[in-house]
Design a protein around this motif. Structure first.
Motif, short mmCIF file in Angstrom:
data_model
loop_
_atom_site.label_atom_id
_atom_site.label_comp_id
_atom_site.label_asym_id
_atom_site.label_seq_id
_atom_site.Cartn_x
_atom_site.Cartn_y
_atom_site.Cartn_z
N ARG A 1 0.81 -1.21 0.00
CA ARG A 1 0.00 0.00 0.00
C ARG A 1 0.85 1.27 0.00
NH1 ARG A 1 -2.66 -3.12 4.01
NH2 ARG A 1 -1.75 -1.82 5.65
N GLY A 2 2.17 1.12 0.15
CA GLY A 2 3.08 2.25 0.16
C GLY A 2 4.48 1.77 -0.13
N SER B 1 8.60 2.46 1.25
CA SER B 1 9.40 3.08 2.30
C SER B 1 10.86 2.70 2.15
CB SER B 1 8.90 2.64 3.68
OG SER B 1 9.74 3.12 4.71
N THR C 1 13.06 2.21 8.12
CA THR C 1 12.31 1.41 9.10
C THR C 1 11.82 2.25 10.27
OG1 THR C 1 14.41 0.80 10.18
CG2 THR C 1 13.51 -0.74 8.55
N THR D 1 10.16 5.00 10.00
CA THR D 1 8.86 5.58 9.64
C THR D 1 8.00 4.63 8.82
OG1 THR D 1 9.88 6.61 7.68
CG2 THR D 1 9.75 7.94 9.70
N ILE D 2 8.45 3.40 8.64
CA ILE D 2 7.71 2.45 7.80
C ILE D 2 6.34 2.17 8.40
CG2 ILE D 2 8.56 0.34 8.94
CD1 ILE D 2 8.88 -0.81 6.05
N GLN D 3 5.36 1.97 7.53
CA GLN D 3 4.00 1.66 7.94
C GLN D 3 3.63 0.24 7.51
OE1 GLN D 3 1.98 3.90 9.72
NE2 GLN D 3 3.95 4.98 9.83
N PRO D 4 2.78 -0.42 8.29
CA PRO D 4 2.32 -1.75 7.86
C PRO D 4 1.77 -1.71 6.45
CG PRO D 4 1.61 -1.30 10.11
CD PRO D 4 2.20 -0.02 9.58
N ASP E 1 3.72 -1.42 3.73
CA ASP E 1 4.68 -0.79 2.83
C ASP E 1 5.59 -1.82 2.18
OD1 ASP E 1 3.76 1.74 3.33
OD2 ASP E 1 5.45 2.36 4.58
N LYS F 1 7.89 -5.18 11.41
CA LYS F 1 7.00 -4.03 11.60
C LYS F 1 5.81 -4.05 10.65
CE LYS F 1 10.09 -0.59 13.63
NZ LYS F 1 10.53 0.82 13.56
N ALA G 1 5.91 -4.76 7.11
CA ALA G 1 6.11 -4.48 5.69
C ALA G 1 5.49 -5.59 4.85
CB ALA G 1 7.60 -4.36 5.38
N ARG H 1 5.68 5.89 -5.33
CA ARG H 1 4.59 6.07 -4.36
C ARG H 1 3.34 6.66 -4.98
NH1 ARG H 1 8.10 8.96 0.53
NH2 ARG H 1 8.72 7.03 1.62
#
Length: 461
Positions: free
Chosen positions: A24-25, A27, A30, A32-35, A37, A58, A60, A148
């Motif tokens: 979904r993104g 990155s 790590t 600032t990584i979001q689930p 990514d 996290k 990814a 992105r």
């Protein structure tokens, strides 16, 4: 929202996908990584492969790698390519190719990020806008921004920077903008160029990436404007100049404590805009933005209204009140052109004693000492009551000042921070400026924390 499926990413990069994942993104960090990514294991100061396990822990969706890192399961969700940076570039090109919206790319010696953010604010009510975060404008920042970019983007606003010759053109060709804008050309990065003309030629390389019948928006009032026009003419671009002599030009600019108020003529139409930050240089960039967005196909009057939503990043010209002082924080970076613009803005901020805090300016080439020394003789410095400075380059400026203007000079910003309570007093208008590596931004933080505004004592450390 799905940004990249495993199959789509593998096709874009010609890599090998493990697992049937959906990202979904994208990155590269790590922290600032979001689930969800896709983690890109770039090799910079450290090898991103060392952080793949952490990224997956996290949440990814997968990791873009050139090998299976130690400690990572061979069956982990991965996209394996020959080279990670090349894979990111391919992902960026594919991201750009699937977008049918309009793309604006911006470069310039000064004001790239603030101008990019102005354009985003101006477009925000006119469609789905995608833009570079912060200052992502280099050889990995541009492809990351493109990777992105959602496929349904209506408007994309990209920032393209450089430190050395040959960097802008490949990034511009990757971005394929419909409109390309140059904010200005100034004596920046002279360590890598022979002169300002060389910088102008490099900036003009952005036009090489324009789509057919694309528009080139360029400053009309510079000595090097003919070089910029030549670069645009070589690719058959539609050329529009902005500035006092441009087809897009300011008619009236006023600056006060509330911001900058602009009336502009854009190709025959007159519009008004209010900017929340003080500075005539912001007004000129706003004129360029309005011209660029008109050529991009946006509504001119809606764009002018949208400029009122723009707010500068911290350290890029915001005005705030700290205790009893008015603080103009322009501490993010510096060169002679942006310093002169900031000093001119300070003059417009109403009554009060002018206090300037300066850090070294870097990457100015063999004339850096002279360029620092000359600041003391600038006419705009005549109304400055007190100057504090840090760094060996700014020592040359400090020593050339009249004794009654000399405040504190220090080898490093840390000393000025320790004496923050001595730098200004109630009623002062304080301007802070310096290159990022001078760390003069830390003095701004110290002023905010001190809450003290006594009369400074002159001297040096």
């Amino acid at each position: 929202m799905s940004l990249w499926t495993a199959a789509d990413a593998a096709a874009a990069t010609r890599g090998r996908a493990q697992g049937d994942w959906v990202a979904r993104g994208v990155s590269i960090d790590t922290r600032t990584i979001q689930p969800g990514d896709l983690f890109v294991a770039l090799q910079a100061a450290r090898d991103g492969h060392d952080f793949v396990a952490q990224a997956l822990e996290k949440g990814a969706a997968a990791a873009l790698v050139s090998r299976i890192p130690e400690g990572v399961s061979p069956s982990a969700p991965l996209l394996i390519v020959d080279d990670v940076l090349s894979g990111l570039e391919a992902l960026g090109r594919a991201g750009r190719a699937r977008v049918t919206g309009r793309v604006l790319a911006i470069t310039g010696s000064v004001g790239k990020t603030s101008t990019k953010d102005m354009a985003v604010a101006a477009l925000s009510a006119q469609g789905r806008v995608h833009a570079a975060e912060a200052s992502l404008n280099n050889h990995w920042g541009v492809p990351l921004t493109l990777a992105r970019m959602p496929a349904h983007t209506d408007y994309a606003v990209l920032e393209i920077g450089m430190n050395h010759p040959g960097e802008i053109e490949p990034l511009a060709r990757m971005a394929r903008p419909h409109v390309a804008m140059i904010t200005t050309v100034a004596a920046v990065h002279l360590e890598a160029f022979d002169d300002v003309a060389g910088i102008a030629r490099e900036k003009a390389a952005i036009f090489a990436g324009l789509e057919p019948m694309g528009a080139a928006i360029l400053p009309e009032d510079l000595d090097v404007t003919p070089i910029l026009r030549e670069g645009a003419d070589q690719v058959g671009a539609i050329v529009l100049g902005f500035g006092e002599a441009g087809a897009a030009r300011p008619l009236k600019v006023s600056v006060d404590g509330d911001g900058t108020h602009l009336t502009a003529r854009i190709l025959g139409d007159t519009v008004q805009a209010d900017l929340a930050s003080a500075g005539e240089h912001f007004a000129m960039n706003a004129v360029g933005v309005l011209a660029a967005l008109q050529k991009l196909g946006a509504d001119l009057k809606a764009s002018a209204r949208g400029l009122g939503r723009w707010r500068p990043y911290q350290g890029r010209g915001a005005v705030e009140h700290v205790g009893g002082i008015t603080l103009l924080d322009d501490s993010y970076n510096a060169n002679p052109t942006s310093l002169a613009a900031g000093l001119a803005t300070m003059e417009r901020l109403g009554p009060g004693r002018r206090v300037v805090i300066l850090g070294d300016m870097l990457e100015l080439g063999p004339d850096e000492i002279q360029l620092h020394r000359q600041i003391a003789d600038w006419p705009v410095m005549q109304d400055v009551a007190l100057v504090h400075a840090c760094g060996p380059r700014m020592r040359h400026m400090f020593d050339a000042l009249p004794a009654n203007k000399q405040g504190i000079w220090a080898e490093t910003a840390d000393t000025l921070c320790a004496r923050a309570g001595e730098l200004a007093r109630d009623g002062d208008i304080v301007f802070v400026k310096g290159s990022k590596f001078s760390r003069v931004a830390s003095v701004v933080d110290a002023l905010r924390k001190s809450g003290q505004t006594p009369t400074p004592e002159r001297g040096e450390e």
